[in-house]
Enzyme design. Sequence first.
Site, PDB file in Angstrom:
ATOM      1  N   GLU A 177     -17.927   9.522   5.725  1.00 17.56           N
ATOM      2  CA  GLU A 177     -17.322   8.215   5.978  1.00 17.56           C
ATOM      3  C   GLU A 177     -16.458   7.873   4.769  1.00 17.56           C
ATOM      4  O   GLU A 177     -16.843   8.119   3.629  1.00 17.56           O
ATOM      5  CB  GLU A 177     -18.383   7.136   6.194  1.00 17.56           C
ATOM      6  N   ASP A 231       0.859  -1.174   0.000  1.00 13.87           N
ATOM      7  CA  ASP A 231       0.000   0.000   0.000  1.00 13.87           C
ATOM      8  C   ASP A 231       0.901   1.231   0.000  1.00 13.87           C
ATOM      9  O   ASP A 231       2.096   1.168   0.307  1.00 13.87           O
ATOM     10  CB  ASP A 231      -0.939  -0.005   1.196  1.00 13.87           C
TER      11      ASP A 231
END
Length: 708
Positions: free
Chosen positions: A460, A257
């Site tokens: 969110e 990542d």
Amino acid sequence: MLSIADMPVMAQDKAPVFRNAALPINERVNNLVSSLTLEEKISLLGYQSKAVPRLGIPAYNWWNEALHGVARAGEATVFPQAIGMAATFNDALLKQVASAISTEARAKYNLASAKGMHPQYMGLTFWSPNINIFRDPRWGRGQETYGEDPYLTGRMGTAFVRGMQGDDPNHLKTAACAKHFAVHSGPEAGRGAFNAVIDQKDLRETYLPAFHQLVNAGVESVMGAYNRVNGEPCNISPTLLGILRNEWGFKGHLVTDCGALDDIWESHKVLPNRVAVAAAAVKVGVNLDCSTLLQTEVMQAVKENLLTEKEIDATLKTLLATQFKLGFYDDPASSPYSAYGADSVGTAYHVQLARKIAEQGMVLLKNNNNLLPLNKDKVNNILVMGPNAFNADVLLGNYRGISSDLVTFTEGITKAAGPGITVQYQIGSDLVDSTKIQYVGDARSSDVTFAVIGLSPLMEGEEGDAFLSKNGADKADLRLPAVNIAFMKKLRKESNKPIVAVVTSGSALDIAEIEPYADAIVLAWYPGEQGGNAFADIAFGKVSPSGHLPVTFYKSLKDLPDYKDYNMKGRTYRYFKGDVEYPFGYGLSYTTFDYQWTAQPKTTYTEGQKVSCSIKVANTGKMDGDEVVQAYITYPNIDRMPVKELKQFKRVTVKKGDQQEVNIEIPLADLEKWDLKQKKWKLYKGQYQVVLGSNSADKKLAASFTVK
């Protein structure tokens, strides 16, 4: 900029071996690696891969996104957010969606290549899907997943990968990536230093099965997660990567990542510096770095005798194999995907797919007195209100593309109503200020009011993106915005006419707070570019709703363990034993279905067999509809067994008054559990039960069987 399409095409006998498409990929890869200097090899280990002009190799950016459509690359068809597509329980349809996404990806790649360019987000290596388990409703990125269940996640993820990578045995259409490996589901804030502590049982039974299934399906890439698991940073974890490479036999490339390698020494503090991290990453099997650490530090690791060139060669060969499968070193005209161009993006078929999967994913939670579907002949005045009624952001979710054909809820309702019905729109309120609510008196004179409320991707999402979140991009609680609740109360107080609440969200919410004020409630998720049309199709009865919840809707966060606790006890429908607001798999329809056995399971099974049964599903209502038959298994009374587990599902279309036969097969191998003492999978003997219904709390049919 040198383009892959501009690479010199030489006569076959003069071309280097790595350009000979008739040869096996491993021979071509070996030839290319042997032609590179050490400096050139190292320059290819980062996501911003450097050009090697003397060999005609252009620069390439490996970072591309396609979670629910080609993302961040301009015009593209925007499908519903992943959680909404999971709610369809339709993996066959998801494969079609992923195939459409990969077609648009190839088109964009071809268009960029024709201009001699390979910018970020216009490539063929996609860091999707996200198959982490949505273990806790607070996680902001849960919207990117296929929900809380490992079996559903594995099924949907496999379909997505197969659609992205294509069916050609000799060519990858695009390369998909299973992320984030592993045990990753928040908290978002501090994820680069977080240590998830779990035992092997939860690891093997909950967090790894979907990844294993995608590896078995041939996923080309796996991305490591930011966090540690039991003290080991995921990207250099001997435990996790040993399972991936040695146990499962994963042959594709492993990518970190973004920035995760720097986290290992800066945040996790398990290694002293960047050079040590570079050496550890290459040795453990990392092939591609989503940063510049490997490109800048591997040479020093070689000088310090921490790495050998042979180890770098092995790392690079695995990575380059992906490019060869994609046809990077072949004549572009020979690609089976070379004809895709601008007319392959946003096609009528892709738009129709976006509408269809949005329809199938929306979940009807309440429908008092069969208010829906509306009969247009009996409706003269419609009011559409709410902060999300004309809000394009709530169609899109995160990791999204941009469509020129976005249809908001207001637009969809208006178009479906037609010119003979009055439709008014008012925003009603914003998303955050509960003190300011617009005049809602028009609801008194309207035949029906649609109140479009809920969350948005600003509330969110991923760390850094959801800037309206007060909890580091996660949710602090299950509540709808306070202004939503105040708005619904005021609307109900002002009008005794029907109110339909349309809720946008990427996660479970406390619907009970608005339930008394709405006659019908539809959970729309973040439904993509055709969200408004899809909702109108449901509202006016063009289709019957058939979405089912891929997550449990709890009554309160007080019922759940601490957010940072990764143990599965008390989490998800598999281990939660309390009352819930809506169970996993829940979803209402406009029609009714009846189940009848046509062949029950046998009473006794032994290892290696399959539990098989057949039922007839009859549509006993007044409308054609889709039923999702869900097959759950209950286990012998042994410590740490799940309450129940989804082990098969079938979506079936049944016309009113008709019936369809559904066959269910569950391999006994799928019922194995991890034995902590023996450190291996074990099929426990004893009494089991298969339960068939339309959600995890439903029990239309059940049959017991014994495993001997």
